[in-house]
Design an enzyme around this catalytic site. Sequence first.
Site, PDB file in Angstrom:
ATOM      1  N   LYS A   1      61.449  87.948  19.751  1.00 37.30           N
ATOM      2  CA  LYS A   1      61.016  86.986  20.632  1.00 37.30           C
ATOM      3  C   LYS A   1      61.137  85.597  19.799  1.00 37.30           C
ATOM      4  O   LYS A   1      59.927  85.117  19.630  1.00 37.30           O
ATOM      5  CB  LYS A   1      60.062  87.201  21.534  1.00 37.30           C
TER       6      LYS A   1
ATOM      7  N   LEU B   1      65.560  91.015  25.853  1.00 41.96           N
ATOM      8  CA  LEU B   1      64.031  90.990  25.330  1.00 41.96           C
ATOM      9  C   LEU B   1      63.370  92.248  26.213  1.00 41.96           C
ATOM     10  O   LEU B   1      63.692  92.395  27.145  1.00 41.96           O
ATOM     11  CB  LEU B   1      63.577  89.604  25.541  1.00 41.96           C
TER      12      LEU B   1
ATOM     13  N   ARG C   1      53.908  93.276  21.305  1.00 42.63           N
ATOM     14  CA  ARG C   1      55.110  92.597  21.208  1.00 42.63           C
ATOM     15  C   ARG C   1      55.495  91.542  20.218  1.00 42.63           C
ATOM     16  O   ARG C   1      56.116  91.329  19.338  1.00 42.63           O
ATOM     17  CB  ARG C   1      55.706  91.989  22.485  1.00 42.63           C
TER      18      ARG C   1
ATOM     19  N   GLU D   1      70.819  89.614  30.317  1.00 38.23           N
ATOM     20  CA  GLU D   1      69.562  89.380  30.947  1.00 38.23           C
ATOM     21  C   GLU D   1      69.948  87.706  31.348  1.00 38.23           C
ATOM     22  O   GLU D   1      70.675  87.313  30.939  1.00 38.23           O
ATOM     23  CB  GLU D   1      68.395  89.614  29.945  1.00 38.23           C
TER      24      GLU D   1
ATOM     25  N   TYR E   1      57.223  83.579  19.660  1.00 39.30           N
ATOM     26  CA  TYR E   1      56.272  83.029  20.521  1.00 39.30           C
ATOM     27  C   TYR E   1      56.106  83.832  21.547  1.00 39.30           C
ATOM     28  O   TYR E   1      56.815  85.034  21.611  1.00 39.30           O
ATOM     29  CB  TYR E   1      57.006  81.720  21.255  1.00 39.30           C
TER      30      TYR E   1
ATOM     31  N   ARG F   1      61.895  72.244   2.073  1.00 37.10           N
ATOM     32  CA  ARG F   1      62.999  72.874   2.905  1.00 37.10           C
ATOM     33  C   ARG F   1      63.704  73.429   1.929  1.00 37.10           C
ATOM     34  O   ARG F   1      64.319  72.866   0.941  1.00 37.10           O
ATOM     35  CB  ARG F   1      63.628  71.628   3.434  1.00 37.10           C
TER      36      ARG F   1
ATOM     37  N   HIS G   1      66.209  77.288   2.676  1.00 33.74           N
ATOM     38  CA  HIS G   1      66.507  78.216   3.695  1.00 33.74           C
ATOM     39  C   HIS G   1      65.657  79.608   3.326  1.00 33.74           C
ATOM     40  O   HIS G   1      65.147  80.346   4.319  1.00 33.74           O
ATOM     41  CB  HIS G   1      67.977  78.818   3.660  1.00 33.74           C
TER      42      HIS G   1
HETATM   43  N1  PLP Z   1      64.122  87.661  28.568  1.00 32.57           N
HETATM   44  C1  PLP Z   1      64.463  86.350  28.147  1.00 32.57           C
HETATM   45  C2  PLP Z   1      65.395  85.938  27.491  1.00 32.57           C
HETATM   46  C3  PLP Z   1      62.925  85.685  28.033  1.00 32.57           C
HETATM   47  O1  PLP Z   1      62.910  84.504  27.616  1.00 32.57           O
HETATM   48  C4  PLP Z   1      61.997  86.197  28.878  1.00 32.57           C
HETATM   49  C5  PLP Z   1      60.551  85.583  28.851  1.00 32.57           C
HETATM   50  O2  PLP Z   1      60.300  84.342  28.553  1.00 32.57           O
HETATM   51  C6  PLP Z   1      62.067  87.491  29.293  1.00 32.57           C
HETATM   52  C7  PLP Z   1      63.431  88.231  29.458  1.00 32.57           C
HETATM   53  C8  PLP Z   1      60.844  88.164  30.360  1.00 32.57           C
HETATM   54  O3  PLP Z   1      59.850  88.526  29.458  1.00 32.57           O
HETATM   55  P1  PLP Z   1      58.609  88.746  30.041  1.00 32.57           P
HETATM   56  O4  PLP Z   1      58.566  89.479  31.307  1.00 32.57           O
HETATM   57  O5  PLP Z   1      57.597  89.298  28.554  1.00 32.57           O
HETATM   58  O6  PLP Z   1      57.792  87.351  30.207  1.00 32.57           O
END
Ligand code: PLP
Length: 301
Positions: free
Chosen positions: A165, A223, A68, A198, A49, A116, A118
């Site tokens: 992501k 991320l 990304r 994070e 996403y 379904r 895997h």
């Molecule tokens: N880290 C995580 C786990 C996130 O889910 C997000 C945003 O959803 C971020 C960092 C920040 O990313 P961005 O600046 O691209 O929104």
Amino acid sequence: MGTLSLQGEGWGEGHALSRIAYVNGRYVPHRAACVHVEDRGYQFSDGVYEVCEVRAGRLVDERRHMDRLERSLKELRIAMPMPRNALGVVLRETVARNRVRDGILYLQITRGVARRDHAFPPPGTAPSIVVTAKGYDLDRLEQGAADGIAVISVPENRWPRVDIKSVSLLPNVLAKQAARDAGAKEAWFVDAAGRVTEGSSTNAWIVTRDGKLVTRQTDHAILRGITRTVLLDLLKDQGLRLEERPFSVEEAYAAREAFVTSASQIVMPVVQIDGRPVGNGAPGLLASALRRDFHKYAESA
Ligand code: PLP
């Protein structure tokens, strides 16, 4: 039918009633927007996403978000469901149809619908795509930033590829709820070595007592936030001192300032960590200045 108004959550009042979602080639009323029960996103979290800020009706940093997205898809071997420029048209059309001025756009692509199993579905299975957009109350968001937020620390328990992501967010969901239960707004994951990776939906930053900005380097443990990337440009341009390295929770307790970044929060000051005030317990000057200047450096089309 229950009320669909999102009033009270900071999102545009009454707006939900006329929301439109894009689902696999069609624009449909949000309340009727559905995917199949055998969508692999639903069954296996087998999808990715993006969340993109919308400011003054325009997508912020669309190019970086698309870069990304393509990287996440490639890592999971999911095909891009349509050419990038066609996807851009869908994104902008979704923003327009929802009459979003300030808010966020959500885009999700999964490996598609299949019986379904895997292992990957047969070649040629079409990826599923969903796009939604919703407006928010900018004044309310700004008020939140003027107050700052509290964060708690929680043990890192995610898989070692959170640079992708993916919609597989269960540890993030549990961490965010732990924050809520503790009266805080965000949870910072802390790895086995005691270092912050994070937030559950944000990147984490501190400003040391001697004025250095510190945020973890981008590897597979965080991320690569788009907001983070844009902020790095801003910092370089302004000649601010930056260290891309891990920092410990103790270092964060002793920091002059702390903040988090994301497309929906932009730069959000952190005023408390695990119940201890950060600095003087008020939003930091640097975080507030970075928030103010962010959109001068972000791309908007
Ligand atoms: N880290 C995580 C786990 C996130 O889910 C997000 C945003 O959803 C971020 C960092 C920040 O990313 P961005 O600046 O691209 O929104």
